[in-house]
Motif scaffolding. Sequence first.
Motif, PDB file in Angstrom:
ATOM      1  N   LYS A  48       5.813   9.996  -7.901  1.00 45.89           N
ATOM      2  CA  LYS A  48       6.537   8.983  -8.679  1.00 45.89           C
ATOM      3  C   LYS A  48       8.062   9.125  -8.510  1.00 45.89           C
ATOM      4  N   GLN A  49       8.533  10.384  -8.420  1.00 49.29           N
ATOM      5  CA  GLN A  49       9.978  10.599  -8.370  1.00 49.29           C
ATOM      6  C   GLN A  49      10.609  10.089  -7.079  1.00 49.29           C
ATOM      7  N   ARG A  50       9.790   9.858  -6.050  1.00 51.91           N
ATOM      8  CA  ARG A  50      10.317   9.375  -4.760  1.00 51.91           C
ATOM      9  C   ARG A  50      10.230   7.847  -4.655  1.00 51.91           C
ATOM     10  N   GLU A  51       9.727   7.204  -5.689  1.00 47.65           N
ATOM     11  CA  GLU A  51       9.443   5.772  -5.613  1.00 47.65           C
ATOM     12  C   GLU A  51      10.687   4.962  -5.257  1.00 47.65           C
ATOM     13  N   ASP A  52      11.800   5.247  -5.940  1.00 39.60           N
ATOM     14  CA  ASP A  52      13.039   4.503  -5.705  1.00 39.60           C
ATOM     15  C   ASP A  52      13.504   4.606  -4.269  1.00 39.60           C
ATOM     16  N   THR A  53      13.468   5.839  -3.747  1.00 39.16           N
ATOM     17  CA  THR A  53      13.929   6.074  -2.377  1.00 39.16           C
ATOM     18  C   THR A  53      13.072   5.277  -1.398  1.00 39.16           C
ATOM     19  N   VAL A  54      11.754   5.348  -1.603  1.00 40.06           N
ATOM     20  CA  VAL A  54      10.851   4.659  -0.677  1.00 40.06           C
ATOM     21  C   VAL A  54      11.042   3.144  -0.768  1.00 40.06           C
ATOM     22  N   ILE A  55      11.211   2.629  -1.982  1.00 38.39           N
ATOM     23  CA  ILE A  55      11.419   1.184  -2.154  1.00 38.39           C
ATOM     24  C   ILE A  55      12.661   0.736  -1.394  1.00 38.39           C
ATOM     25  N   ASN A  56      13.751   1.460  -1.580  1.00 39.57           N
ATOM     26  CA  ASN A  56      14.999   1.085  -0.901  1.00 39.57           C
ATOM     27  C   ASN A  56      14.906   1.260   0.608  1.00 39.57           C
ATOM     28  N   ALA A  57      14.194   2.316   1.032  1.00 41.98           N
ATOM     29  CA  ALA A  57      14.039   2.550   2.473  1.00 41.98           C
ATOM     30  C   ALA A  57      13.246   1.406   3.108  1.00 41.98           C
ATOM     31  N   LEU A  58      12.140   1.009   2.460  1.00 41.41           N
ATOM     32  CA  LEU A  58      11.327  -0.089   3.006  1.00 41.41           C
ATOM     33  C   LEU A  58      12.135  -1.376   3.074  1.00 41.41           C
ATOM     34  N   TRP A  59      12.893  -1.608   2.018  1.00 41.09           N
ATOM     35  CA  TRP A  59      13.753  -2.798   1.926  1.00 41.09           C
ATOM     36  C   TRP A  59      14.677  -2.866   3.155  1.00 41.09           C
TER      37      TRP A  59
ATOM     38  N   ILE B 231       0.842  -1.205   0.000  1.00 39.76           N
ATOM     39  CA  ILE B 231       0.000   0.000   0.000  1.00 39.76           C
ATOM     40  C   ILE B 231       0.877   1.256   0.000  1.00 39.76           C
ATOM     41  N   THR B 232       1.922   1.249   0.838  1.00 39.77           N
ATOM     42  CA  THR B 232       2.820   2.422   0.911  1.00 39.77           C
ATOM     43  C   THR B 232       3.448   2.695  -0.454  1.00 39.77           C
ATOM     44  N   ILE B 233       3.968   1.650  -1.070  1.00 43.37           N
ATOM     45  CA  ILE B 233       4.641   1.834  -2.361  1.00 43.37           C
ATOM     46  C   ILE B 233       3.665   2.330  -3.421  1.00 43.37           C
ATOM     47  N   SER B 234       2.455   1.775  -3.438  1.00 47.88           N
ATOM     48  CA  SER B 234       1.515   2.200  -4.482  1.00 47.88           C
ATOM     49  C   SER B 234       1.066   3.637  -4.255  1.00 47.88           C
ATOM     50  N   ILE B 235       0.904   4.055  -2.984  1.00 44.28           N
ATOM     51  CA  ILE B 235       0.517   5.448  -2.723  1.00 44.28           C
ATOM     52  C   ILE B 235       1.635   6.381  -3.185  1.00 44.28           C
ATOM     53  N   VAL B 236       2.874   6.029  -2.856  1.00 40.28           N
ATOM     54  CA  VAL B 236       4.011   6.869  -3.262  1.00 40.28           C
ATOM     55  C   VAL B 236       4.100   6.898  -4.787  1.00 40.28           C
ATOM     56  N   SER B 237       3.870   5.752  -5.402  1.00 41.96           N
ATOM     57  CA  SER B 237       3.948   5.664  -6.857  1.00 41.96           C
ATOM     58  C   SER B 237       2.903   6.561  -7.523  1.00 41.96           C
ATOM     59  N   ILE B 238       1.720   6.650  -6.915  1.00 39.06           N
ATOM     60  CA  ILE B 238       0.648   7.467  -7.485  1.00 39.06           C
ATOM     61  C   ILE B 238       0.884   8.951  -7.190  1.00 39.06           C
ATOM     62  N   LYS B 239       1.257   9.256  -5.935  1.00 38.16           N
ATOM     63  CA  LYS B 239       1.337  10.657  -5.499  1.00 38.16           C
ATOM     64  C   LYS B 239       2.678  11.311  -5.819  1.00 38.16           C
TER      65      LYS B 239
END
Lengths: 296, 285
Positions: free
Chosen positions: B97-108, B87-95
Amino acid sequence: MNQAAQNEAATLGQTPSSLDSMDGKEHGVIVEPALPHPPENVAIWCHDLSFRYREVEVFRNVTFHVHSGEFVVLTGKNGAGKSTLLKLVVGLLEPQQGQVLVFGVSPRRRIESIGYVPQHASFDPAFPIRVEDVVGMGRLSGLSYISKDQKRGDIEWAMEQAEVTDLRARPFSALSGGQRRRVLVARALVGHPRLLVLDEPTANMDIDSENKFFEVLARIKMGATILIATHDSDFVSELADTVLCVGQDSEHPHSVHRHAMEKAEDLPKDIYGSNMLRVRHDIELPDDACCEGKDP
Amino acid sequence: MISFFQAVMNPSVPFVRNALIGSVLAAFLFGILGSMVTVRRIAGLAGAISHTVLGGIGLALFLVSRGAPGWISPMLGALVFAILAAITISIVSIKAKQREDTVINALWAIGMSLGVIFMAKTPGYADPMSYLFGNILLVTQKNLYILGALNIIVLLLVVRFYRHIEAASFDEEFAATKGLPVMAIYLFLLLIIAVAIVMLQTFVGIVMVIAMLTLPAGTAGFFSHNLAGMMVNSSILALIFSVLGLILSWVFDLPAGALIVLIAGMVYIGISVGRMLQGRRSSKS
C-alpha cells in the motif's frame, strides 16, 4: 500431513489420520500430533498461535481460550498486538502457526456469528451515508442478496440495543465520536452475533459517552460473548469476567497472559459507568483458571 | 448556420446526433463510476489509468504503420494498456500500500511518454493532442453500441451489488469480516473504470476523462445523502454539463470536450466557494 491440513482437520472435528485415509496417503502415519479440539462451551480457542508481520514478531506460541458468555478485556500497551489479536479472531488475519477457532471452527466460517467494531473510525467525512444505512451493512453476508424488508426488523432491534434509533436519518458524518461508536456497535449487532469483538471503542471518548457506551455493553452482555480491547491496562470495567494482558511481560513480549483482578472501590465511579476492577499485573493465572465450575 | 437542434434532426449530419446520444450515454457512466471514484478517493488512480492509455494508442499506431494486422487498433491498444495499469495498481495496492502513490505516478508518466515516443516514430501524422483532448463529433455508431452495452452492464451490477459496493467503499475492513471479497470488488471496479475510460476518452479525451469522473460526482456530493443519490444526481449533472457543452460548442464553434469540462469545473468551484462563504457567515453569526 501439513499444519494447514491439520488445522482444517481439527476444524472439521476429524483426526489427521482419518483425513489421510480419505486421501489415500500413508495410512496410519501421523507426521505431527493432532491439535486439540476445544470443548463446546468455548467461544474463542487460541492454541499455540504464532504470528509476525514480515520481520516483526507479534505472537509466539500463544494459547488461551474464552468461554461462551464471558466479557473479556484485552489490555496492553500501544503496539503490543491487541488489534492484531482481534483481527486474528475475526478472521482478517491468518495465523502462521497454531490455530484460532471461533465456536469450534475457523473464523472465516463463522462470519454470521461474529460482530466486529474496528478501532479507527477513520471514515471519510464526505462519504454520503445515513446512520440507518451504516447499521444495515451488518446484515451483509458474502455476496448474497438480502432484501430491505428482510433486514428491517434486525436493524430496528440493533439500533434500539445501541440506543441510536433517534439518529437513524442523520448523516453519519454529522455525529459525535461517541454516537459514531454506538452506531458501529449497532452495525455489529444487526446479525445477532454470538461473539462481539470491539477494538478500543472508547478511545478519545468523553466520560458521559463512555458511561453510556458501557451501559449499552452491559445490556449486550446478556446475550453474547464480548471481547474488548482497551488502552487502559490498569483498570477495567466491572463487567469484565476475565482480563487478558498482551505482551505485558517484558521477558515474554509476544505472549498473552490471564491476570487476576480485584475490586477498586476506592476509585470514583465516573468512568465505565460502574465500579472498576484493578488489574493485578503481579498475579498471573493459569489458562484453565476460568474453567472451574463450567461444564465442558 | 443551422441550429444545433436542426442539426440533430438532420440525417445528412449524423455525427451531431451521435455526439448527443454519446453524451447522454457517457453521462450515466461518468455519474455512476465517478461517484465510486470520488467516495473511494481514487481519482489519482483513475487519472493514471487514463494517461497510461496514451501508451497503448501510440503502440497500436506504431505497430499498424509497421505492417501489423488490421485488427490492431488504437482502441485495442488503449484497452490492453488500461487493463494492465488497473491490474498493476490493484496488485500494488494489495501487496504494498505504501508504494501505491509512486506506482500511480510512474504509470502516469511512463504511459504518456511511451505514447509520445511511439507516435513520434509512427510515419504520417499522429497528433497526441487529438487523443489527449478528444473530439466528441468523431463518435461512431459502433462506439454508441459499445457505450450502451457498458451502461447496461454497469447499471445491472450496481443495482444487484449496491449494498456490497457501498459497504466495501465505506469500510473495507468491516466488509471483509462479513465475507465480502473486498479485493475482488476493488479489482473489478478498477477494470470497469479502465474499460470505461477507454470508451469515454473518445468523447472528451484522456486528460478530461478524469475531470468528468470527479467534477459531477464532487458537485453531487454537496447535496446527496447516500451513494445511490450521489450516483443519480451526478449522472443528471453530467448529462446537463455534456448537453450544454455540446450545444455551446456548436453555437460558438469551440472544442466540445474542453467546454464540457469547463462548465463542470465552474459549477463545482462556484458551489464550493458559495458553501465556504455560507459556512463562514454562519460561524460568525
